[in-house]
Design a protein around this motif. Structure first.
Motif, PDB file in Angstrom:
ATOM      1  N   GLU A 143       0.812  -1.223   0.000  1.00  0.00           N
ATOM      2  CA  GLU A 143       0.000   0.000   0.000  1.00  0.00           C
ATOM      3  C   GLU A 143       0.842   1.269   0.000  1.00  0.00           C
ATOM      4  OE1 GLU A 143      -2.632  -0.416   3.323  1.00  0.00           O
ATOM      5  OE2 GLU A 143      -3.937  -1.842   2.273  1.00  0.00           O
ATOM      6  N   GLY A 144       2.175   1.113   0.099  1.00  0.00           N
ATOM      7  CA  GLY A 144       3.051   2.278   0.060  1.00  0.00           C
ATOM      8  C   GLY A 144       3.058   3.107   1.320  1.00  0.00           C
ATOM      9  N   THR A 145       2.623   2.524   2.440  1.00  0.00           N
ATOM     10  CA  THR A 145       2.523   3.280   3.689  1.00  0.00           C
ATOM     11  C   THR A 145       3.877   3.835   4.127  1.00  0.00           C
ATOM     12  OG1 THR A 145       0.659   1.893   4.374  1.00  0.00           O
ATOM     13  CG2 THR A 145       1.771   3.165   6.100  1.00  0.00           C
ATOM     14  N   ILE A 146       4.940   3.064   3.934  1.00  0.00           N
ATOM     15  CA  ILE A 146       6.268   3.547   4.323  1.00  0.00           C
ATOM     16  C   ILE A 146       7.109   3.905   3.091  1.00  0.00           C
ATOM     17  CG2 ILE A 146       6.254   2.310   6.520  1.00  0.00           C
ATOM     18  CD1 ILE A 146       8.168   0.271   5.277  1.00  0.00           C
ATOM     19  N   GLY A 147       6.463   4.046   1.950  1.00  0.00           N
ATOM     20  CA  GLY A 147       7.171   4.421   0.734  1.00  0.00           C
ATOM     21  C   GLY A 147       7.964   3.263   0.145  1.00  0.00           C
ATOM     22  N   ARG A 148       8.989   3.589  -0.614  1.00  0.00           N
ATOM     23  CA  ARG A 148       9.854   2.573  -1.206  1.00  0.00           C
ATOM     24  C   ARG A 148      10.757   1.987  -0.132  1.00  0.00           C
ATOM     25  NH1 ARG A 148      14.961   3.108  -2.967  1.00  0.00           N
ATOM     26  NH2 ARG A 148      14.779   5.401  -2.929  1.00  0.00           N
ATOM     27  N   CYS A 149      10.761   0.672  -0.045  1.00  0.00           N
ATOM     28  CA  CYS A 149      11.576   0.005   0.974  1.00  0.00           C
ATOM     29  C   CYS A 149      13.057   0.153   0.627  1.00  0.00           C
ATOM     30  CB  CYS A 149      11.204  -1.470   1.060  1.00  0.00           C
ATOM     31  SG  CYS A 149      12.083  -2.371   2.358  1.00  0.00           S
ATOM     32  N   VAL A 150      13.854   0.629   1.581  1.00  0.00           N
ATOM     33  CA  VAL A 150      15.289   0.767   1.368  1.00  0.00           C
ATOM     34  C   VAL A 150      16.096  -0.231   2.200  1.00  0.00           C
ATOM     35  CG1 VAL A 150      15.120   3.182   0.691  1.00  0.00           C
ATOM     36  CG2 VAL A 150      15.481   2.619   3.103  1.00  0.00           C
ATOM     37  N   GLU A 151      15.545  -0.635   3.357  1.00  0.00           N
ATOM     38  CA  GLU A 151      16.200  -1.663   4.166  1.00  0.00           C
ATOM     39  C   GLU A 151      15.156  -2.579   4.790  1.00  0.00           C
ATOM     40  OE1 GLU A 151      19.491  -1.229   6.745  1.00  0.00           O
ATOM     41  OE2 GLU A 151      20.017   0.763   5.963  1.00  0.00           O
ATOM     42  N   PHE A 152      15.465  -3.871   4.750  1.00  0.00           N
ATOM     43  CA  PHE A 152      14.577  -4.873   5.333  1.00  0.00           C
ATOM     44  C   PHE A 152      15.436  -5.781   6.204  1.00  0.00           C
ATOM     45  CE2 PHE A 152      12.399  -9.001   5.298  1.00  0.00           C
ATOM     46  CZ  PHE A 152      11.105  -8.634   5.622  1.00  0.00           C
ATOM     47  N   ASN A 153      15.233  -5.699   7.502  1.00  0.00           N
ATOM     48  CA  ASN A 153      15.974  -6.522   8.462  1.00  0.00           C
ATOM     49  C   ASN A 153      15.025  -7.546   9.069  1.00  0.00           C
ATOM     50  OD1 ASN A 153      18.813  -5.113   9.040  1.00  0.00           O
ATOM     51  ND2 ASN A 153      17.284  -3.532   8.667  1.00  0.00           N
ATOM     52  N   THR A 154      15.372  -8.816   8.944  1.00  0.00           N
ATOM     53  CA  THR A 154      14.533  -9.875   9.486  1.00  0.00           C
ATOM     54  C   THR A 154      15.383 -10.756  10.403  1.00  0.00           C
ATOM     55  OG1 THR A 154      13.140 -11.790   8.936  1.00  0.00           O
ATOM     56  CG2 THR A 154      14.864 -11.227   7.347  1.00  0.00           C
ATOM     57  N   HIS A 155      14.923 -10.949  11.626  1.00  0.00           N
ATOM     58  CA  HIS A 155      15.694 -11.636  12.667  1.00  0.00           C
ATOM     59  C   HIS A 155      14.937 -12.858  13.188  1.00  0.00           C
ATOM     60  CE1 HIS A 155      18.726  -8.419  13.885  1.00  0.00           C
ATOM     61  NE2 HIS A 155      18.000  -7.830  12.955  1.00  0.00           N
ATOM     62  N   PHE A 156      15.717 -13.864  13.560  1.00  0.00           N
ATOM     63  CA  PHE A 156      15.182 -15.009  14.322  1.00  0.00           C
ATOM     64  C   PHE A 156      16.220 -15.329  15.393  1.00  0.00           C
ATOM     65  CE2 PHE A 156      11.775 -18.236  13.164  1.00  0.00           C
ATOM     66  CZ  PHE A 156      11.602 -18.653  14.460  1.00  0.00           C
ATOM     67  N   ASP A 157      16.361 -14.404  16.341  1.00  0.00           N
ATOM     68  CA  ASP A 157      17.374 -14.523  17.392  1.00  0.00           C
ATOM     69  C   ASP A 157      16.779 -15.148  18.650  1.00  0.00           C
ATOM     70  OD1 ASP A 157      19.238 -13.177  15.742  1.00  0.00           O
ATOM     71  OD2 ASP A 157      18.417 -11.247  16.381  1.00  0.00           O
ATOM     72  N   TYR A 225      19.869  -5.944  -3.770  1.00  0.00           N
ATOM     73  CA  TYR A 225      19.013  -5.837  -4.939  1.00  0.00           C
ATOM     74  C   TYR A 225      19.394  -4.570  -5.703  1.00  0.00           C
ATOM     75  CZ  TYR A 225      16.106  -9.480  -2.885  1.00  0.00           C
ATOM     76  OH  TYR A 225      15.659 -10.672  -2.365  1.00  0.00           O
ATOM     77  N   GLY A 226      19.626  -4.698  -6.983  1.00  0.00           N
ATOM     78  CA  GLY A 226      20.008  -3.548  -7.785  1.00  0.00           C
ATOM     79  C   GLY A 226      18.836  -2.669  -8.139  1.00  0.00           C
ATOM     80  N   ASN A 227      19.115  -1.592  -8.864  1.00  0.00           N
ATOM     81  CA  ASN A 227      18.080  -0.688  -9.404  1.00  0.00           C
ATOM     82  C   ASN A 227      17.156  -0.143  -8.320  1.00  0.00           C
ATOM     83  OD1 ASN A 227      19.023  -1.177 -12.076  1.00  0.00           O
ATOM     84  ND2 ASN A 227      17.843  -3.074 -12.138  1.00  0.00           N
ATOM     85  N   GLY A 228      17.745   0.361  -7.246  1.00  0.00           N
ATOM     86  CA  GLY A 228      16.933   0.979  -6.201  1.00  0.00           C
ATOM     87  C   GLY A 228      16.253   0.016  -5.270  1.00  0.00           C
ATOM     88  N   GLY A 229      16.584  -1.276  -5.360  1.00  0.00           N
ATOM     89  CA  GLY A 229      15.984  -2.260  -4.470  1.00  0.00           C
ATOM     90  C   GLY A 229      16.535  -2.153  -3.066  1.00  0.00           C
TER      91      GLY A 229
END
Length: 360
Positions: A143-157, A225-229
């Motif tokens: 839905e674009g609530t936080i705009g374009r994603c620039v960082e995605f951190n996923t943890h299972f600590d 991820y390239g191209n702005g990913g």
């Protein structure tokens, strides 16, 4: 008029079968728990006592030979997945197979081709695609609530100072054992669902327990991820002493989302609850994620509860629809997708060994 029902056989009678697959089979209207393979029943662990209406086999080969079985759920250790899946398909059965799918992407490709040739469907049990917090993040991104994603951190600590005595701690990585195939499969699969195949992979494997074991117990994997990913970081550690463990931290051009705690479904299933029970899959309000967006140019933080849970039953329900006529394109977790995740894992392993970033 009632639709057709399908007989499901389950190979294995460990936690995966008891906690996940059998309860989900039982809440899928089209599926009937027909039979179970348990090689060595014990007085306090006997499938025939727990499921009196099911046939009990002591070998997978006997189940493959049973023409009344339509679907086989494979819940055994990952080093058996390739041979069991191949044999089940060749016996004319559809297959649900636990993650990790198989030890190698090469073996996965063999099964992808065999499935296409025979028309027998394979669904890989990547149940955490239906974690309610993951679906919440997917909705925020869609839905674009936080705009374009620039960082995605996923943890299972976690804090687990003792190495497990299950396949997760005893099988080597060449047999699809260890943290990268256990927790890493979940984390990388979720990133794959959101962003697809990365351009490159960097893996760092460690033994945080410092227990002298040859196999790593902790991972950090960076997907670029390239191209702005986005820059995706996948982490699983075993020496994390926290009152609440970080699960996600997602940052975008217009906001961020931070989430602690694991999805509650696994614990609820272990406690005997099933999808459809009141409150199943619903977190406590105080476990809600924190959404931060700009208001009048300033960051504004607020609690953001999860979306209404679809629950892990959605995976089995989707597979039922695929078998009923939806076909290979409607399988909830396709074997080809699991093959791609294995390619990412293999790149992470190569990177960790060589100390170099690997192009995918």
């Amino acid at each position: 008029m009632a639709g057709k029902s399908y007989n499901v056989g389950v190979i294995g009678y460990g936690m995966s079968a008891k906690v996940f697959h059998i309860p989900l089979i039982q809440v899928t209207p089209q599926f009937v728990l027909h039979s179970i393979v348990q090689r060595t029943p014990k007085p306090n662990d006997d499938a025939s006592k727990d499921h009196a209406s099911a046939k009990i086999y002591h070998s997978a080969e006997d189940m493959f030979a049973d023409s009344s079985v339509d679907i086989i759920a494979i819940t055994t250790t990952p080093d058996t997945h390739f041979s069991f899946t191949k044999s089940a398909i060749e016996a004319g059965k559809h297959v649900v197979v636990e993650k990790p799918f198989v030890p190698t992407s090469r073996e996965a490709q063999v099964l992808v081709e065999l499935s296409a040739k025979t028309g027998k469907l394979i669904c890989v049990y990547q149940n955490r695609r239906w974690d309610s917090d993951f679906l919440t993040i997917k909705k925020l991104l869609d839905e674009g609530t936080i705009g374009r994603c620039v960082e995605f951190n996923t943890h299972f600590d976690r804090y687990k100072p003792a190495r497990p005595e299950t396949w997760k701690g005893t099988l080597g990585m060449d047999q699809a054992g260890g943290v990268i195939y256990d927790l890493g499969t979940h984390l990388i699969d979720q990133a794959y669902v959101l962003f697809g195949m990365p351009a490159s992979v960097t893996g760092i494997f460690a033994n945080q327990r410092n227990d002298g074991a040859a196999e790593p117990d902790s991972i950090t994997v960076v997907l670029q991820y390239g191209n702005g990913g986005p820059l995706v970081t996948v982490k699983a550690g075993v020496m994390s002493i926290e009152t609440k463990q970080l699960r996600y931290w997602v940052r975008g051009t217009e906001g961020s989302f931070k989430k602690f705690h694991l999805d509650v479904q696994e614990d609820q299933l272990k406690a005997g609850k099933k999808p459809g029970d009141s409150g199943f899959g619903v977190e406590n309000a105080d476990s809600a994620g924190l959404l931060t967006t700009l208001e009048d140019g300033k960051p504004k933080k607020r609690a953001h509860e999860n979306v209404q849970p679809l629950t892990y039953a959605a995976l089995y329900a989707g597979f039922a629809r695929a078998i009923e006529g939806g076909g290979a394109d409607s399988v909830p977790v396709k074997a080809a997708e699991a093959r791609d995740v294995l390619k990412i894992i293999e790149a992470a392993r190569e990177s960790a060994k060589s100390g170099k970033t690997i192009k995918v």
